[in-house]
Scaffold this motif. Structure first.
Motif, PDB file in Angstrom:
ATOM      1  N   ASN A   9       0.795  -1.216   0.000  1.00  0.00           N
ATOM      2  CA  ASN A   9       0.000   0.000   0.000  1.00  0.00           C
ATOM      3  C   ASN A   9       0.833   1.274   0.000  1.00  0.00           C
ATOM      4  O   ASN A   9       0.341   2.351   0.335  1.00  0.00           O
ATOM      5  CB  ASN A   9      -0.932  -0.034   1.224  1.00  0.00           C
TER       6      ASN A   9
ATOM      7  N   TYR B  95       2.924   2.486   1.961  1.00  0.00           N
ATOM      8  CA  TYR B  95       2.984   3.127   3.289  1.00  0.00           C
ATOM      9  C   TYR B  95       1.821   4.098   3.520  1.00  0.00           C
ATOM     10  O   TYR B  95       1.892   4.943   4.415  1.00  0.00           O
ATOM     11  CB  TYR B  95       4.330   3.828   3.496  1.00  0.00           C
TER      12      TYR B  95
ATOM     13  N   PRO C  58      -3.854   2.026   5.815  1.00  0.00           N
ATOM     14  CA  PRO C  58      -4.601   0.868   5.322  1.00  0.00           C
ATOM     15  C   PRO C  58      -6.108   0.967   5.542  1.00  0.00           C
ATOM     16  O   PRO C  58      -6.864   0.153   5.003  1.00  0.00           O
ATOM     17  CB  PRO C  58      -4.008  -0.301   6.120  1.00  0.00           C
TER      18      PRO C  58
ATOM     19  N   ASP D  34       6.282  -2.346   2.594  1.00  0.00           N
ATOM     20  CA  ASP D  34       5.003  -1.645   2.659  1.00  0.00           C
ATOM     21  C   ASP D  34       3.796  -2.590   2.686  1.00  0.00           C
ATOM     22  O   ASP D  34       2.669  -2.170   2.426  1.00  0.00           O
ATOM     23  CB  ASP D  34       4.868  -0.669   1.486  1.00  0.00           C
TER      24      ASP D  34
ATOM     25  N   ASP E 185       0.810  -4.468   4.182  1.00  0.00           N
ATOM     26  CA  ASP E 185      -0.104  -4.341   5.320  1.00  0.00           C
ATOM     27  C   ASP E 185      -0.867  -5.634   5.590  1.00  0.00           C
ATOM     28  O   ASP E 185      -1.831  -5.639   6.358  1.00  0.00           O
ATOM     29  CB  ASP E 185      -1.116  -3.214   5.056  1.00  0.00           C
TER      30      ASP E 185
ATOM     31  N   ARG F 156      -2.009  -6.710   9.064  1.00  0.00           N
ATOM     32  CA  ARG F 156      -3.016  -5.850   9.679  1.00  0.00           C
ATOM     33  C   ARG F 156      -4.415  -6.205   9.171  1.00  0.00           C
ATOM     34  O   ARG F 156      -5.406  -6.070   9.904  1.00  0.00           O
ATOM     35  CB  ARG F 156      -2.687  -4.387   9.404  1.00  0.00           C
ATOM     36  N   TYR F 157      -4.523  -6.655   7.924  1.00  0.00           N
ATOM     37  CA  TYR F 157      -5.811  -7.079   7.391  1.00  0.00           C
ATOM     38  C   TYR F 157      -6.164  -8.511   7.810  1.00  0.00           C
ATOM     39  O   TYR F 157      -7.341  -8.866   7.876  1.00  0.00           O
ATOM     40  CB  TYR F 157      -5.812  -6.996   5.863  1.00  0.00           C
TER      41      TYR F 157
END
Length: 242
Positions: free
Chosen positions: A176, A178, A181, A211, A213, A216-217
């Protein structure tokens, strides 16, 4: 599927890969049709049978069956950055070969922005033209991917497309640049959907590097699959349809 041009010499010609996709799609269609047939047959509904038997003095003359609806309603959110092009083409080809096993499919593409592209899909015989049109609409821009901003666009304009019967499939590497998100928007989609499935072509040990993410997802997804090759992609779609 995600190799750069200089690396593609290790793979058969694209025509051979497309023929393989057709064979794999035929196998998936057979499995999905068998599950659909079993779903139509249903299973014994004990409570319903007991209730129906009351009219016969408690003797179960009339058997009641539970029939489960098997065809999913699918919404796709796919990353159309250049590194994802072949993954996207083969994913769409497999999905549209299976259109008779899917109740409805709505497709969104994202890059620096998000746009619904269901209208350009056509039939499975026109996937190359559809993919070319999508990439014409999303020309290459260096470091342009911004999934977080695209999720904002989706939640503000397209959330009516998601309900408790919808399987949301995200196809992307979760890289992404940086940018934010936007986990709140993704959580909102997850809460409304039947389930959220993420298909990522990168190796799991790359998730979270640079970068990416993806970690986190990950907790917000019901199913996550690595889809680096056709075998993995086919297995992921088969599990999604199960």
């Amino acid at each position: 599927l995600t190799e750069r041009p200089c690396e593609r010499r290790r793979y058969p010609e694209l025509a051979g890969l497309r023929a393989q996709v057709r064979r794999l799609a035929a196998r998936l269609r057979s499995r999905a049709a068998l599950r659909q047939k079993r779903g139509k047959q249903g299973k014994l509904d004990a409570k319903g049978t007991i209730r129906a038997s009351l009219r016969y003095g408690g003797v179960p003359f009339e058997m009641k069956m539970k029939v489960k609806r098997r065809k999913p309603k699918v919404l796709v959110i796919m990353d159309v950055s250049q590194s994802m092009r072949h993954v996207i083409e083969f994913f769409l080809r497999l999905m549209y070969e299976l259109d008779d096993q899917i109740q409805k499919m709505v497709t969104f593409a994202f890059y620096e922005r998000l746009e619904e592209v269901t209208d350009v899909m056509g039939s499975h015989g026109q996937i190359e033209a559809a993919v070319a049109e999508i990439y014409r609409r999303f020309p290459y821009k260096p470091y342009a991917t911004d999934l977080g901003a695209c999720l904002t666009t989706f939640t503000e304009n397209y959330m009516a497309s998601v309900d408790n019967r919808t399987t949301v499939i995200v196809v992307g590497d979760a890289r992404n640049n940086y940018n934010d998100p936007n986990l709140n928007a993704f959580s909102e989609i997850e809460r409304r959907a039947r389930k959220v499935v993420w298909m990522n072509p990168e190796y799991p040990n790359q998730w979270g590097s640079g970068d990416s993410d993806m970690p986190r997802y990950l907790p917000l997804c019901d199913e996550v699959y690595q889809v680096r090759n056709l075998k993995q992609l086919t297995e992921a779609i088969d599990q999604m349809l199960a």
